[in-house]
Write a protein that holds these residues in place. Structure first.
Motif, PDB file in Angstrom:
ATOM      1  N   LYS A   1       0.832  -1.211   0.000  1.00  0.00           N
ATOM      2  CA  LYS A   1       0.000   0.000   0.000  1.00  0.00           C
ATOM      3  C   LYS A   1       0.862   1.255   0.000  1.00  0.00           C
ATOM      4  CE  LYS A   1      -4.178   0.105   1.927  1.00  0.00           C
ATOM      5  NZ  LYS A   1      -5.294  -0.052   2.881  1.00  0.00           N
ATOM      6  N   SER A   2       1.956   1.192   0.771  1.00  0.00           N
ATOM      7  CA  SER A   2       2.828   2.367   0.832  1.00  0.00           C
ATOM      8  C   SER A   2       3.530   2.588  -0.505  1.00  0.00           C
ATOM      9  CB  SER A   2       3.849   2.215   1.961  1.00  0.00           C
ATOM     10  OG  SER A   2       4.834   1.271   1.593  1.00  0.00           O
ATOM     11  N   GLN A   3       3.556   1.539  -1.365  1.00  0.00           N
ATOM     12  CA  GLN A   3       4.158   1.666  -2.694  1.00  0.00           C
ATOM     13  C   GLN A   3       3.113   1.917  -3.770  1.00  0.00           C
ATOM     14  OE1 GLN A   3       6.041  -2.166  -2.972  1.00  0.00           O
ATOM     15  NE2 GLN A   3       7.706  -1.638  -1.576  1.00  0.00           N
ATOM     16  N   GLY A   4       1.880   2.157  -3.329  1.00  0.00           N
ATOM     17  CA  GLY A   4       0.818   2.451  -4.285  1.00  0.00           C
ATOM     18  C   GLY A   4       0.103   1.223  -4.827  1.00  0.00           C
ATOM     19  N   ILE A   5       0.448   0.038  -4.304  1.00  0.00           N
ATOM     20  CA  ILE A   5      -0.246  -1.184  -4.729  1.00  0.00           C
ATOM     21  C   ILE A   5      -1.313  -1.485  -3.680  1.00  0.00           C
ATOM     22  CG2 ILE A   5       0.005  -3.635  -5.290  1.00  0.00           C
ATOM     23  CD1 ILE A   5       3.075  -2.941  -5.723  1.00  0.00           C
ATOM     24  N   ASP A   6      -2.549  -1.089  -4.002  1.00  0.00           N
ATOM     25  CA  ASP A   6      -3.614  -1.161  -3.010  1.00  0.00           C
ATOM     26  C   ASP A   6      -4.450  -2.415  -3.253  1.00  0.00           C
ATOM     27  OD1 ASP A   6      -5.359  -0.580  -1.026  1.00  0.00           O
ATOM     28  OD2 ASP A   6      -6.140   1.276  -1.908  1.00  0.00           O
ATOM     29  N   GLN A   7      -4.000  -3.535  -2.727  1.00  0.00           N
ATOM     30  CA  GLN A   7      -4.648  -4.823  -2.978  1.00  0.00           C
ATOM     31  C   GLN A   7      -4.803  -5.617  -1.683  1.00  0.00           C
ATOM     32  OE1 GLN A   7      -5.852  -5.965  -5.850  1.00  0.00           O
ATOM     33  NE2 GLN A   7      -5.222  -4.102  -6.923  1.00  0.00           N
ATOM     34  N   PRO A   8      -5.962  -6.264  -1.524  1.00  0.00           N
ATOM     35  CA  PRO A   8      -6.129  -7.113  -0.334  1.00  0.00           C
ATOM     36  C   PRO A   8      -5.304  -8.394  -0.435  1.00  0.00           C
ATOM     37  CG  PRO A   8      -8.029  -7.313  -1.778  1.00  0.00           C
ATOM     38  CD  PRO A   8      -7.158  -6.244  -2.375  1.00  0.00           C
ATOM     39  N   VAL A   9      -5.026  -8.987   0.724  1.00  0.00           N
ATOM     40  CA  VAL A   9      -4.275 -10.239   0.762  1.00  0.00           C
ATOM     41  C   VAL A   9      -5.134 -11.279   1.471  1.00  0.00           C
ATOM     42  CG1 VAL A   9      -3.065  -9.772   2.962  1.00  0.00           C
ATOM     43  CG2 VAL A   9      -1.973 -11.188   1.233  1.00  0.00           C
TER      44      VAL A   9
ATOM     45  N   THR B   1       7.538 -14.565  -5.180  1.00  0.00           N
ATOM     46  CA  THR B   1       8.105 -13.928  -3.996  1.00  0.00           C
ATOM     47  C   THR B   1       7.796 -12.439  -4.065  1.00  0.00           C
ATOM     48  OG1 THR B   1      10.190 -13.478  -5.109  1.00  0.00           O
ATOM     49  CG2 THR B   1      10.027 -15.571  -3.887  1.00  0.00           C
ATOM     50  N   GLN B   2       7.972 -11.823  -2.921  1.00  0.00           N
ATOM     51  CA  GLN B   2       7.710 -10.396  -2.801  1.00  0.00           C
ATOM     52  C   GLN B   2       8.478  -9.589  -3.864  1.00  0.00           C
ATOM     53  OE1 GLN B   2       9.819  -7.243  -1.585  1.00  0.00           O
ATOM     54  NE2 GLN B   2      10.250  -8.701   0.079  1.00  0.00           N
ATOM     55  N   GLU B   3       9.725 -10.016  -4.152  1.00  0.00           N
ATOM     56  CA  GLU B   3      10.542  -9.277  -5.136  1.00  0.00           C
ATOM     57  C   GLU B   3       9.974  -9.426  -6.553  1.00  0.00           C
ATOM     58  OE1 GLU B   3      12.355 -11.771  -3.228  1.00  0.00           O
ATOM     59  OE2 GLU B   3      12.710 -10.303  -1.634  1.00  0.00           O
ATOM     60  N   GLU B   4       9.470 -10.624  -6.854  1.00  0.00           N
ATOM     61  CA  GLU B   4       8.968 -10.869  -8.208  1.00  0.00           C
ATOM     62  C   GLU B   4       7.664 -10.129  -8.490  1.00  0.00           C
ATOM     63  OE1 GLU B   4      10.390 -15.453  -9.042  1.00  0.00           O
ATOM     64  OE2 GLU B   4       8.895 -15.135  -7.501  1.00  0.00           O
ATOM     65  N   ILE B   5       6.895  -9.898  -7.430  1.00  0.00           N
ATOM     66  CA  ILE B   5       5.566  -9.303  -7.579  1.00  0.00           C
ATOM     67  C   ILE B   5       5.610  -7.931  -8.265  1.00  0.00           C
ATOM     68  CG2 ILE B   5       3.674  -8.224  -6.252  1.00  0.00           C
ATOM     69  CD1 ILE B   5       3.130 -11.054  -6.168  1.00  0.00           C
ATOM     70  N   GLY B   6       6.556  -7.094  -7.834  1.00  0.00           N
ATOM     71  CA  GLY B   6       6.648  -5.748  -8.380  1.00  0.00           C
ATOM     72  C   GLY B   6       6.832  -5.764  -9.896  1.00  0.00           C
ATOM     73  N   HIS B   7       7.743  -6.620 -10.358  1.00  0.00           N
ATOM     74  CA  HIS B   7       7.995  -6.745 -11.801  1.00  0.00           C
ATOM     75  C   HIS B   7       6.754  -7.232 -12.517  1.00  0.00           C
ATOM     76  CE1 HIS B   7      12.245  -6.168 -11.134  1.00  0.00           C
ATOM     77  NE2 HIS B   7      12.206  -7.088 -10.198  1.00  0.00           N
ATOM     78  N   TRP B   8       6.108  -8.221 -11.909  1.00  0.00           N
ATOM     79  CA  TRP B   8       4.922  -8.820 -12.531  1.00  0.00           C
ATOM     80  C   TRP B   8       3.834  -7.762 -12.710  1.00  0.00           C
ATOM     81  CZ3 TRP B   8      -0.211  -9.431 -11.186  1.00  0.00           C
ATOM     82  CH2 TRP B   8      -0.950 -10.294 -12.012  1.00  0.00           C
ATOM     83  N   ILE B   9       3.615  -6.971 -11.680  1.00  0.00           N
ATOM     84  CA  ILE B   9       2.557  -5.953 -11.758  1.00  0.00           C
ATOM     85  C   ILE B   9       2.852  -4.964 -12.887  1.00  0.00           C
ATOM     86  CG2 ILE B   9       1.537  -3.960 -10.553  1.00  0.00           C
ATOM     87  CD1 ILE B   9       1.603  -5.591  -8.020  1.00  0.00           C
ATOM     88  N   ARG B  10       4.091  -4.512 -12.952  1.00  0.00           N
ATOM     89  CA  ARG B  10       4.453  -3.572 -14.014  1.00  0.00           C
ATOM     90  C   ARG B  10       4.187  -4.175 -15.390  1.00  0.00           C
ATOM     91  NH1 ARG B  10       9.670  -2.692 -11.987  1.00  0.00           N
ATOM     92  NH2 ARG B  10       8.758  -2.633  -9.919  1.00  0.00           N
TER      93      ARG B  10
END
Ligand code: C2E
Ligand code: MG
Ligand code: MG
Ligand code: MG
Length: 281
Positions: free
Chosen positions: A106-114, A264-273
């Motif tokens: 959320k703090s990175q602008g990815i506003d998604q429930p888990v 993993t948490q690191e892969e998620i950012g790339h995937w979203i982009r």
């Protein structure tokens, strides 16, 4: 024949024991230390809404990196954790970790429930609501950013008690979904009583839509869910034709390898982009 297990423990293996049993004993013993030795981590799998072409949230899935055996599947270690009771501290760790991750997104602008998977053992403690509330407060996460996944078999026993606890969890603002729906002992007749927000259609349905009969069943489930005001999420979407069938049947939220494997948490950012680049093409 005894094998040295460290920490001055010995474990007696008899000749008759199969390798499966030996492995289970080893996992059972090592699981005790896995939490404090930080051998667990979470991966996250996206849910995707094909109607709006946007994310619908992430499911947190537990991973155990065993120092000697490598990655052990939750299909193997969750039942052991349930037998030994370790599932309770493990789930609390998972809840807190997933909430922290959600807060960070959320703090990175990815506003998604888990969403986090629950085991029935958590309901036996009668403290689940309190624990969930305490974790949300500690992490400073909004309750509606958290979803809990239960399964049909959990509500088979003590249904009234589980309904009471689910009601108090939902009163916090946390959502609940029914995982693996349609497998096991189907609770279709109880669906109007169990307080949930979504149904997750088991991947057995998703992977078996090539006959009109199978499609009729899924269509009926989707219509029923709509009338009960439940979201429907299809699990195990692997191929393009799954998406075609499912959207024809009125199911628009998908989770599966076609979109992404758990990451993993690191892969998620790339995937979203990448996803949003594709959508905007
Ligand atoms: P689940 O909650 O139904 O999770 C979905 C499982 O299906 C995950 O396996 C996921 O990796 C897999 N999957 C997703 N998309 C596809 C696909 O397109 N094709 C195929 N073949 N599989 C797909 P995973 O991560 O191995 O977890 C298996 C089960 O272990 C979960 O089923 C859940 O019941 C349990 N589990 C995992 N993490 C936890 C946890 O933190 N707590 C509890 N209590 N159970 C957990
Ligand atoms: Mg699940
Ligand atoms: Mg499932
Ligand atoms: Mg499943």
């Amino acid at each position: 024949k005894a094998k040295r297990l460290g920490k001055n423990q010995y474990c007696v293996y008899t000749e008759e024991m199969g390798t499966q049993e030996v492995r289970k004993m080893e996992l059972e013993k090592d699981l005790q230390w896995a939490l404090e030795q930080k051998q667990f981590f979470l991966v996250y799998q996206p849910k995707w809404n094909v109607k709006t072409n946007s994310l619908f949230g992430f499911e947190a899935l537990l991973r155990w990196h065993h120092p000697r055996l490598g990655n052990v599947s939750p299909v193997e270690f969750i039942p052991i954790a349930e037998e030994t009771g370790l599932i309770v501290p493990m789930t609390l760790w998972t809840l807190e970790e997933a909430c922290r991750q959600c807060k960070q997104w959320k703090s990175q602008g990815i506003d998604q429930p888990v969403s986090v998977n629950l085991s029935v053992r958590l309901f036996h403690t009668d403290s689940l609501t309190e624990w969930v509330q305490a974790i949300l407060e500690k992490v400073e996460l909004e309750p509606n950013d958290l979803e809990l996944e239960i399964t049909e078999s959990m509500v088979l026993h003590d249904i009234n008690d589980i309904i009471r606890q689910l009601n108090s969890i939902r009163k916090l603002g946390v959502r609940v979904s029914m995982d693996d729906f349609g497998t096991g002992y189907s609770s279709i007749g109880l669906l109007d009583r169990i307080p949930i927000d979504a149904l997750k259609l088991d991947r057995l349905f998703t992977n078996d839509l090539d006959t009109p009969g199978k499609r009729a069943i899924v269509h009926a489930i989707v219509l029923m869910a709509e009338n009960l005001k439940l979201d429907v999420i299809a699990e195990g979407v692997e191929h393009k034709e799954h998406i075609e069938f499912l959207t024809q049947l009125g199911c628009y939220v998908m989770q599966g390898y076609y979109y992404a494997k758990p990451m993993t948490q690191e892969e998620i950012g790339h995937w979203i982009r990448r996803q949003y680049e594709n959508v905007n093409e």
